[in-house]
Design an enzyme around this catalytic site. Structure first.
Site, mmCIF file in Angstrom:
data_model
loop_
_atom_site.group_PDB
_atom_site.id
_atom_site.type_symbol
_atom_site.label_atom_id
_atom_site.label_comp_id
_atom_site.label_asym_id
_atom_site.label_seq_id
_atom_site.Cartn_x
_atom_site.Cartn_y
_atom_site.Cartn_z
ATOM 1 N N CYS A 13 10.195 108.807 24.939
ATOM 2 C CA CYS A 13 10.998 107.834 25.665
ATOM 3 C C CYS A 13 12.582 108.041 25.587
ATOM 4 C CB CYS A 13 10.626 106.532 25.158
ATOM 5 S SG CYS A 13 8.969 106.045 25.474
ATOM 6 N N ASN A 48 19.495 98.862 21.014
ATOM 7 C CA ASN A 48 19.864 99.481 19.770
ATOM 8 C C ASN A 48 20.325 100.787 20.032
ATOM 9 O OD1 ASN A 48 19.209 97.026 18.244
ATOM 10 N ND2 ASN A 48 17.314 97.552 18.600
ATOM 11 N N GLU A 75 2.847 105.965 19.048
ATOM 12 C CA GLU A 75 2.265 105.231 20.144
ATOM 13 C C GLU A 75 1.025 104.973 19.556
ATOM 14 O OE1 GLU A 75 2.486 103.631 22.985
ATOM 15 O OE2 GLU A 75 0.444 103.511 22.784
ATOM 16 N N SER A 133 5.633 97.850 26.589
ATOM 17 C CA SER A 133 6.951 98.266 26.859
ATOM 18 C C SER A 133 6.994 98.758 28.260
ATOM 19 C CB SER A 133 7.333 99.722 25.832
ATOM 20 O OG SER A 133 6.815 99.303 24.515
ATOM 21 N N LEU A 134 7.799 97.710 29.145
ATOM 22 C CA LEU A 134 7.794 98.016 30.692
ATOM 23 C C LEU A 134 9.009 98.779 30.885
ATOM 24 C CD1 LEU A 134 6.261 97.760 33.219
ATOM 25 C CD2 LEU A 134 7.110 95.448 33.385
ATOM 26 N N HIS A 135 10.194 98.203 30.775
ATOM 27 C CA HIS A 135 11.505 98.609 30.914
ATOM 28 C C HIS A 135 11.838 98.870 32.243
ATOM 29 C CE1 HIS A 135 11.576 98.641 26.523
ATOM 30 N NE2 HIS A 135 10.854 99.427 26.375
ATOM 31 N N CYS A 156 14.397 97.776 16.493
ATOM 32 C CA CYS A 156 13.402 98.577 17.335
ATOM 33 C C CYS A 156 14.012 99.804 17.671
ATOM 34 C CB CYS A 156 13.193 97.832 18.772
ATOM 35 S SG CYS A 156 12.023 96.586 18.514
ATOM 36 N N GLU A 190 8.383 104.968 8.654
ATOM 37 C CA GLU A 190 9.013 103.796 8.148
ATOM 38 C C GLU A 190 8.327 102.468 8.700
ATOM 39 O OE1 GLU A 190 13.556 105.545 8.377
ATOM 40 O OE2 GLU A 190 12.908 104.575 10.165
ATOM 41 N N CYS A 195 6.295 95.273 10.752
ATOM 42 C CA CYS A 195 6.409 96.222 11.910
ATOM 43 C C CYS A 195 5.766 97.618 11.439
ATOM 44 C CB CYS A 195 7.822 96.078 12.507
ATOM 45 S SG CYS A 195 7.926 97.539 13.802
ATOM 46 N N SER A 223 1.871 97.130 20.422
ATOM 47 C CA SER A 223 2.806 97.247 21.382
ATOM 48 C C SER A 223 2.473 98.975 21.985
ATOM 49 C CB SER A 223 4.248 97.295 20.850
ATOM 50 O OG SER A 223 4.888 97.777 21.822
ATOM 51 N N CYS A 228 6.474 110.960 17.532
ATOM 52 C CA CYS A 228 5.843 110.524 18.611
ATOM 53 C C CYS A 228 5.800 111.380 19.756
ATOM 54 C CB CYS A 228 6.603 109.183 19.121
ATOM 55 S SG CYS A 228 5.891 108.283 20.256
HETATM 56 N N1 SAH Z 1 5.084 103.277 21.175
HETATM 57 C C1 SAH Z 1 4.882 101.905 21.172
HETATM 58 C C2 SAH Z 1 5.323 101.130 20.114
HETATM 59 C C3 SAH Z 1 6.697 101.489 19.316
HETATM 60 S S1 SAH Z 1 8.277 101.286 20.312
HETATM 61 C C4 SAH Z 1 5.712 101.154 22.486
HETATM 62 O O1 SAH Z 1 6.160 101.896 23.349
HETATM 63 O O2 SAH Z 1 5.658 100.051 22.683
HETATM 64 C C5 SAH Z 1 8.641 99.620 19.807
HETATM 65 C C6 SAH Z 1 9.373 98.970 21.061
HETATM 66 O O3 SAH Z 1 10.717 99.208 20.544
HETATM 67 C C7 SAH Z 1 9.063 99.145 22.227
HETATM 68 O O4 SAH Z 1 9.067 98.327 23.236
HETATM 69 C C8 SAH Z 1 10.069 100.252 22.563
HETATM 70 O O5 SAH Z 1 10.287 100.214 24.025
HETATM 71 C C9 SAH Z 1 11.350 99.570 22.034
HETATM 72 N N2 SAH Z 1 12.391 100.528 21.628
HETATM 73 C C10 SAH Z 1 12.507 101.923 21.813
HETATM 74 N N3 SAH Z 1 13.835 102.226 21.471
HETATM 75 C C11 SAH Z 1 14.482 101.075 21.762
HETATM 76 C C12 SAH Z 1 15.854 100.967 21.372
HETATM 77 N N4 SAH Z 1 16.838 102.007 21.143
HETATM 78 N N5 SAH Z 1 16.445 99.496 21.318
HETATM 79 C C13 SAH Z 1 15.528 98.782 21.479
HETATM 80 N N6 SAH Z 1 14.135 98.779 21.590
HETATM 81 C C14 SAH Z 1 13.538 100.094 21.517
#
Ligand code: SAH
Length: 350
Positions: free
Chosen positions: A118, A297, A166, A220-222, A341, A94, A107, A197, A114
């Site tokens: 995560c 989301n 990724e 993507s730190l989180h 996202c 997508e 995007c 990203s 993947c």
């Molecule tokens: N693998 C890469 C790019 C794809 S994810 C990465 O990890 O950055 C793109 C972004 O969406 C990342 O910041 C990821 O952490 C975030 N993301 C993943 N699942 C999500 C969700 N359910 N809600 C909001 N953001 C999310």
């Protein structure tokens, strides 16, 4: 599609030139063909009108020009467009197009599925997995540009590698795609309009820094606490934890002088406490950066992950602000069509 002839778009300009000179053709023919393929977006050899009929037929006998195809098009109430695209072997990824007042951002996906797992991301649930080829990545950009002109009446302005996959685990192909996107001989877009990203692959971040591409880096730190980050992003531990990530990011900044963007989700009961906030502030202070607080989301009906309360997000923002770190709260776009996202999971496949 479905043809067994070699895909001419997988040849570099150098390879194409070598092919032509070996056939006794002038080397500028390679440039012409390359331009048709990458600048003029030709879909078959007959379009290449500055080549002789014989040469066009010869190329047609030896090569194919496969392209991704848009299998499903959806448009959100907020204008966001989501495409399900069929790749050359019929797998599906997508890509999303996000319009704002001044720009349109594509995007794009870099992998089918993947490998990262995560816990909060829908893409992790897919079983099929392969790297996209450079032309499959560039095609998403070409389609996004066509759609941007058609639906928003201006060309595509920005590209983020935030779709499925990724990007740094499909490193060479993503680098080749970026080269095509930015090269004057191909799409010719400005590198600074591209953002990669990543979940954070230290070795590749350093390699990318050495290439001095002038692109943006988002991580993507989180969580800035190893234990929590590993729990929600198992890749953290595999890649040496936050310590190695930080070293790579400092190296990136030293080489590129550019600021890193941290993407950060705040989940109820996971990273919505003061300790987590302090850890993020301390981490972000160690390298020039800004923080994007992204809205979560939901990806399924379970309640493992829930968006934290608004006042916690505000607290994050306040503490970052006090430390002199810029942050923004990013609202979701396109969630009514699962284009936001983390929601990219090609429902068509299931
Ligand atoms: N693998 C890469 C790019 C794809 S994810 C990465 O990890 O950055 C793109 C972004 O969406 C990342 O910041 C990821 O952490 C975030 N993301 C993943 N699942 C999500 C969700 N359910 N809600 C909001 N953001 C999310």
């Amino acid at each position: 599609m479905g043809e067994n002839k070699p895909n001419i778009r997988q040849l570099s300009l150098e390879e194409l030139t070598a092919f032509f000179t070996a056939k006794g053709e002038k080397s500028f023919r390679a440039k012409q063909v390359y331009e048709w393929l990458w600048k003029k977006n030709a879909r078959n050899f007959d379009e290449m009108t500055n080549l002789s009929k014989d040469l066009r037929a010869f190329l047609g006998d030896n090569f194919s020009i496969p392209h991704i195809e848009i299998k499903q098009f959806q448009r959100s109430t907020d204008g966001t467009i989501k495409n399900a695209v069929t790749l050359i072997d019929s797998l599906i990824v997508e890509s999303v197009l996000i319009p704002t007042e001044k720009r349109t951002t594509a995007c794009v996906s870099s992998q089918v599925g993947c490998s990262l797992d995560c816990k909060f991301c829908a893409t992790a649930l897919l079983k099929n997995m392969r790297n996209l080829t450079p032309d499959e990545i560039v095609d998403q950009v070409i389609e996004a540009d066509l759609q941007s002109k058609k639906y928003y009446h201006h060309p595509l302005s920005n590209i983020v590698f935030m779709g499925m996959g990724e990007p740094l685990l499909n490193f060479e192909n993503v680098m080749t795609a970026i080269d095509k996107i930015t090269s004057d001989k191909a799409l010719g877009m400005a590198a600074r309009r591209i953002t990669i990203s990543t979940s954070g692959i230290p070795k590749r971040i350093k390699e990318m820094a050495d290439r001095n591409l002038k692109i943006g880096l988002a991580v993507s730190l989180h969580s800035a606490i190893d234990e929590i980050r590993t729990q929600i992003m198992p890749v953290n531990k595999r890649q040496g934890g936050l310590k190695e990530l930080l070293k790579a990011l400092q190296y990136w900044h030293q080489k590129t002088k550019s600021r890193i963007t941290f993407e950060y989700l705040v989940f109820k009961g996971i990273n919505d406490d003061d300790k987590s906030i302090k850890a993020l502030v301390d981490f972000a202070k160690k390298v020039p950066s800004k923080v994007n607080l992204i809205e979560y989301n939901p990806i399924d009906d379970s309640d493992t992950f829930q968006q934290a309360d608004k006042k916690v997000i505000e607290k994050y923002q306040k503490m970052l602000d006090n430390a002199g770190i810029v942050s923004t709260i990013r609202n979701s776009r396109g969630s009514d069509i699962d284009a936001a996202c983390g929601q990219l999971a090609n429902k068509l496949e299931k």
